[in-house]
Design a protein around this motif. Structure first.
Motif, short mmCIF file in Angstrom:
data_model
loop_
_atom_site.label_atom_id
_atom_site.label_comp_id
_atom_site.label_asym_id
_atom_site.label_seq_id
_atom_site.Cartn_x
_atom_site.Cartn_y
_atom_site.Cartn_z
N ASP A 50 1.00 -2.17 0.05
CA ASP A 50 -0.09 0.06 0.24
C ASP A 50 0.76 0.88 0.16
O ASP A 50 2.39 1.31 0.18
CB ASP A 50 -0.86 0.40 1.19
N ALA A 51 0.12 2.19 0.30
CA ALA A 51 1.16 3.29 0.10
C ALA A 51 2.44 3.06 1.49
O ALA A 51 2.85 3.85 0.98
CB ALA A 51 -0.22 4.75 0.34
N TYR A 52 1.83 3.28 2.16
CA TYR A 52 2.48 3.31 3.29
C TYR A 52 3.74 1.60 3.53
O TYR A 52 5.06 1.71 4.66
CB TYR A 52 1.77 3.54 4.93
N THR A 53 3.33 0.68 2.88
CA THR A 53 4.68 -0.31 3.16
C THR A 53 4.79 -1.40 1.50
O THR A 53 4.13 -0.74 1.15
CB THR A 53 3.32 -1.31 3.43
N TYR A 54 5.75 -1.40 1.70
CA TYR A 54 6.96 -2.01 0.80
C TYR A 54 7.11 -2.98 1.95
O TYR A 54 7.92 -3.55 2.30
CB TYR A 54 7.79 -1.53 0.17
N VAL A 85 12.53 -3.37 13.78
CA VAL A 85 13.57 -2.89 14.11
C VAL A 85 12.97 -1.08 13.35
O VAL A 85 12.62 -1.17 12.35
CB VAL A 85 14.86 -2.73 13.45
N SER A 86 13.09 -0.04 14.38
CA SER A 86 12.02 1.18 13.68
C SER A 86 13.36 2.49 13.96
O SER A 86 14.51 2.27 14.81
CB SER A 86 11.44 1.53 14.61
N SER A 111 8.40 -0.05 6.38
CA SER A 111 7.07 0.70 6.33
C SER A 111 7.02 2.20 6.79
O SER A 111 8.08 2.30 7.78
CB SER A 111 5.65 0.06 7.44
N ALA A 112 6.04 3.13 6.72
CA ALA A 112 6.40 4.25 7.02
C ALA A 112 5.62 4.99 7.43
O ALA A 112 4.26 4.36 7.48
CB ALA A 112 7.21 5.12 6.49
N ASN A 113 4.75 5.85 8.36
CA ASN A 113 4.23 6.17 9.27
C ASN A 113 3.50 7.81 8.04
O ASN A 113 3.14 8.47 7.74
CB ASN A 113 4.09 6.72 10.61
N PHE A 114 4.00 7.48 6.51
CA PHE A 114 3.85 8.95 5.74
C PHE A 114 3.91 7.31 4.15
O PHE A 114 4.66 6.56 4.49
CB PHE A 114 4.56 9.95 6.07
N PRO A 115 3.34 8.47 3.35
CA PRO A 115 2.93 7.70 2.02
C PRO A 115 5.07 7.21 1.53
O PRO A 115 5.72 8.43 1.80
CB PRO A 115 2.40 8.52 0.83
N VAL A 116 5.65 5.77 1.63
CA VAL A 116 6.86 5.59 1.42
C VAL A 116 7.07 6.42 0.25
O VAL A 116 8.85 7.47 0.29
CB VAL A 116 7.08 4.11 0.81
N ASN A 117 6.80 6.69 -1.07
CA ASN A 117 7.05 7.38 -2.00
C ASN A 117 7.26 8.95 -1.84
O ASN A 117 8.23 9.94 -2.64
CB ASN A 117 6.62 8.05 -3.41
N GLU A 118 7.92 9.76 -0.29
CA GLU A 118 7.91 11.25 0.12
C GLU A 118 9.20 10.90 0.63
O GLU A 118 9.69 11.88 1.26
CB GLU A 118 6.85 11.85 1.07
N LEU A 119 9.94 9.25 0.49
CA LEU A 119 11.68 9.16 0.90
C LEU A 119 11.98 10.66 0.32
O LEU A 119 12.10 10.22 -0.87
CB LEU A 119 11.97 8.22 1.49
N SER A 120 13.05 10.63 0.54
CA SER A 120 13.43 11.71 -0.08
C SER A 120 14.96 10.68 -0.61
O SER A 120 14.93 9.05 0.28
CB SER A 120 14.96 11.79 1.00
N ASN A 121 15.77 11.01 -1.25
CA ASN A 121 16.76 10.33 -2.61
C ASN A 121 17.90 9.61 -1.06
O ASN A 121 17.86 8.28 -1.43
CB ASN A 121 17.43 10.83 -3.34
#
Length: 172
Positions: A50-54, A85-86, A111-121
């Protein structure tokens, strides 16, 4: 007569509802044949749940026993870290790794608590791209107390210091 019929029906019902069991036998003192270490090198966790989990899934080369347990460690550049681990990215932003397994495969989640596609490079390269994991199969009959957080102590307790590290194929 009704009581006998009722008792007979209850007995037949209880007998029919008994579950079958499959028992696995192995010598609890023989660890080397059942403990295994697999390495997953330069893998990108790219299946979008989903948007938050790969996630990424790897098949075991042969099925493990139902009683076995699986530990997953992530390479952090200078040491192995036990998953789950977090990591705190600052502010309220958090990312984490987790996993689950069956007798046939192991699946690692990012997973992230925000959409994964918003990760910086830089964050994407650090947490998603070209990750290295080690999967350790621990026999169900293994009773020695170990600090599983310490990869080297785990490998030593399982007698796997000189065992070959196998690779797993990414499930497509």
């Amino acid at each position: 007569m009704k009581k006998i019929t009722l008792l007979l029906a209850a007995f037949i019902g209880l007998t029919a509802l008994q579950s079958c069991t499959i028992e696995e036998y192995y010598d609890e003192n023989y660890v080397d044949g059942y403990s295994q270490v697999f390495e997953l090198t330069n893998e990108t966790i790219s299946t979008q749940e989903d948007a938050y989990t790969y996630s990424a899934t790897w098949n075991f080369t042969t099925a493990i026993f139902d009683s076995d347990n699986v530990l997953v460690y992530r390479w952090q550049g200078n040491s192995w870290t036990l998953v789950p681990v977090s990591y705190n990215l600052g502010g309220n932003d958090m990312v984490k790794y987790d996993y689950d397994f069956t007798r046939f495969d192991v699946k690692v989640y990012f997973s992230a608590n925000f959409p994964v596609n918003e990760l910086s490079n830089a964050e994407y390269n650090e947490f998603v791209y070209r990750q290295t994991f080690r999967v350790v199969v621990v026999p169900g009959g293994f009773a020695q107390k170990i600090n599983y957080n310490d990869y080297n102590a785990t490998i030593s307790a399982l007698g796997l210091e000189n065992a070959p590290i196998k690779t797993l194929k990414l499930k497509k």
